[in-house]
Design an enzyme around this catalytic site. Structure first.
Site, PDB file in Angstrom:
ATOM      1  N   GLY A 194       0.845  -1.074   0.013  1.00 32.60           N
ATOM      2  CA  GLY A 194       0.293  -0.038   0.718  1.00 32.60           C
ATOM      3  C   GLY A 194       0.912   0.986   0.422  1.00 32.60           C
ATOM      4  O   GLY A 194      -0.101   2.264  -0.381  1.00 32.60           O
ATOM      5  N   CYS A 243     -13.876   4.455 -28.095  1.00 33.46           N
ATOM      6  CA  CYS A 243     -15.560   5.087 -27.824  1.00 33.46           C
ATOM      7  C   CYS A 243     -16.551   5.133 -26.075  1.00 33.46           C
ATOM      8  O   CYS A 243     -17.492   4.265 -26.244  1.00 33.46           O
ATOM      9  CB  CYS A 243     -16.592   4.645 -29.527  1.00 33.46           C
TER      10      CYS A 243
HETATM   11  C1  LIG Z   1      -3.223  -5.178  -4.492  1.00 40.10           C
HETATM   12  C2  LIG Z   1      -2.808  -6.353  -3.138  1.00 40.10           C
HETATM   13  C3  LIG Z   1      -1.590  -5.491  -2.407  1.00 40.10           C
HETATM   14  C4  LIG Z   1      -0.579  -4.357  -3.087  1.00 40.10           C
HETATM   15  O1  LIG Z   1      -0.525  -3.131  -2.832  1.00 40.10           O
HETATM   16  P1  LIG Z   1      -0.574  -1.905  -3.606  1.00 40.10           P
HETATM   17  O2  LIG Z   1      -0.994  -1.362  -3.110  1.00 40.10           O
HETATM   18  O3  LIG Z   1      -0.009  -2.172  -5.061  1.00 40.10           O
HETATM   19  O4  LIG Z   1       1.410  -1.968  -2.317  1.00 40.10           O
HETATM   20  C5  LIG Z   1      -0.986  -6.216  -1.528  1.00 40.10           C
HETATM   21  N1  LIG Z   1      -1.531  -6.827  -0.269  1.00 40.10           N
HETATM   22  C6  LIG Z   1      -2.679  -7.445  -0.454  1.00 40.10           C
HETATM   23  C7  LIG Z   1      -3.417  -8.563  -0.024  1.00 40.10           C
HETATM   24  C8  LIG Z   1      -3.369  -6.634  -2.213  1.00 40.10           C
HETATM   25  O5  LIG Z   1      -4.750  -7.041  -2.707  1.00 40.10           O
END
Ligand SMILES: *Cc1c(COP(=O)(O)O)cnc(C)c1O
Length: 426
Positions: A246, A349
């Site tokens: 994240g 489109c």
């Molecule tokens: C999408 C996801 C990630 C990665 O998230 P980022 O924001 O790209 O770092 C990590 N763990 C889980 C469970 C996810 O669904």
């Protein structure tokens, strides 16, 4: 020397031309055509080390979130650097294995794991299932028990990080579909403890994406550690703590913490705990390691708006259309011409088919543009809408260019389709 790198160390201008490492982008357009995703190997490697270095000798595992960019070349590169993987489908597990990844470093997240996907993951011997509901726990238990094996599990808890103090994009709020409610997690761990076919090895959360401040991560960690302490009093000890992904990147003027600072903040809060620490970064590893190279097809100045119609579209890069996300768009060879205000749009489109609104650029038909920060959730979210063959992908390594995905051929798009059988004409 690369100058004015808008977002990345290895992507910038040299002698007036945008380069990825030592390769000028016009060379790639000439070799492979446009639209084309171009990634920098050095940038990918640097990003990986930025996450791993602060751990030193502390037991840890980086599980790259494959959904951010699942090209085999990128999975292979991370696997060689020692990465594990966070997957969300059986398809992603097959990709990881095809790329040479190690199943024993795979954690399997996602709210809807099918029976066949669970069986595949058990066959391949993944590290852990990140379980997202009570029903999934029962399903994994019964499948593993029938096979007389133990499935390693972790519960994905939803720490409900307060959006009032931290108004960021979130998947860790109680009102979304991910994970187990924080207040239910303790009881569910006790339940898991009593079920056959399960071995409790960890706990995890993933609170959201494109988070550009450290406090929400620490708030989630504090809540998690409180729960871990309660589990210990029940005799439920954990082998690993998975703190999700994240961490955000810079698309425009965001100032996310460096990965090193983020990891150090987590480690400081963890103190001298002995569990292995797992992180699941996606975007922060690949986002600014890639650009989408596209060419201006038509300029269509108008009384209300000026449209620059490029050969990449929402099917290639969905983030602007899907989330109204901002990507910087820069000329590959900036000229000294007059700038105008342009809507950068694709040929699809849909009125939602845009890559950028109101960009001040000096454009001519035939110019190459680079859509920046396109390494994450670009190609992996692409589609064939409008029967558009998907883009090529290339990785630059110094002065070498490797085509890592050939441009799709239109015939392949409908190769699996059949016309209806009609009775012979009377
Ligand atoms: C999408 C996801 C990630 C990665 O998230 P980022 O924001 O790209 O770092 C990590 N763990 C889980 C469970 C996810 O669904």
């Amino acid at each position: 020397m690369l100058t004015d790198p808008p977002h990345s160390t290895f992507i910038g201008y040299r002698a007036g031309t945008l380069c990825v490492e030592d390769v000028p982008l016009p060379q790639i357009a000439a070799s492979f055509g446009t639209p084309c995703y171009v990634y920098s190997r050095a940038q990918l490697t640097q990003a990986f080390h930025a996450f791993s270095r602060p751990f030193g000798t502390r037991p840890h595992l980086l599980c790259y979130a494959a959904k951010a960019n699942s090209n085999l070349a990128i999975l292979d590169l991370f696997a060689r650097l020692g990465s594990g993987f966070d997957i969300v489908s059986g398809g992603e597990l097959e990709r990881v294995l095809a790329a040479g990844g190690d199943a024993r470093k795979v954690v399997f997240s996602g709210v809807g794991k099918r029976v066949d996907e669970i069986e595949l993951a058990l066959d391949k011997g993944i590290l852990c299932f990140n379980v997202e509901s009570a029903s999934e726990l029962e399903r994994i238990s019964s499948i593993a028990a029938r096979r007389k094996i133990d499935a390693a599990i972790s519960l994905r808890v939803n720490p409900d990080v307060d959006p009032k103090t931290h108004p960021y994009i979130s998947t860790g709020l109680r009102n979304n579909k991910f994970g187990v409610a924080f207040e239910d997690a303790f009881a569910l761990y006790r339940r898991a403890h009593g079920l056959p076919g399960l071995r409790i090895t960890g706990i995890d959360y993933h609170i959201g994406s494109q988070i550009t401040e450290i406090p929400p991560f620490l708030d989630a960690l504090d809540k998690l550690l409180g729960l871990v302490a309660r589990l210990e009093t029940e005799g439920i000890g954990l082998h690993h703590l998975d703190l999700g992904g994240g961490l955000g990147i810079r698309y425009a003027d965001e100032t996310p913490p460096e990965p090193g600072r983020y990891v150090e903040a987590l480690l400081a809060r963890l103190g001298d705990r002995r569990e292995t620490i797992i992180l699941e970064p996606g975007r922060a590893l690949v986002g600014n390691a890639g650009v989408l190279l596209t060419r201006v097809e038509y300029l269509k100045p108008g009384p209300a708006r000026n449209f620059a119609i490029v050969d990449a579209a929402m099917n290639d890069l969905m983030r602007p259309a899907l989330y109204d996300a901002y990507h910087a768009i820069v000329p590959v060879q900036p000229g000294a011409r007059e700038t105008r205000h342009w809507e950068i749009v694709g040929p699809v489109c849909e009125s939602g088919d845009f890559l950028g609104h109101g960009r001040d650029l000096a454009l001519s038909e035939g110019d190459l543009l680079a859509v920046m920060s396109a390494g994450a959730y670009g190609m992996s979210m692409s589609s064939n809408y409008n029967t558009r063959a998907r883009a090529a992908e290339a990785v630059v390594d110094g002065d070498a260019v490797h085509l890592v995905r050939a441009r799709e051929r239109v015939g392949d798009l409908f190769a699996g389709e059949r016309r209806l059988p009609f009775p012979p004409q009377r």
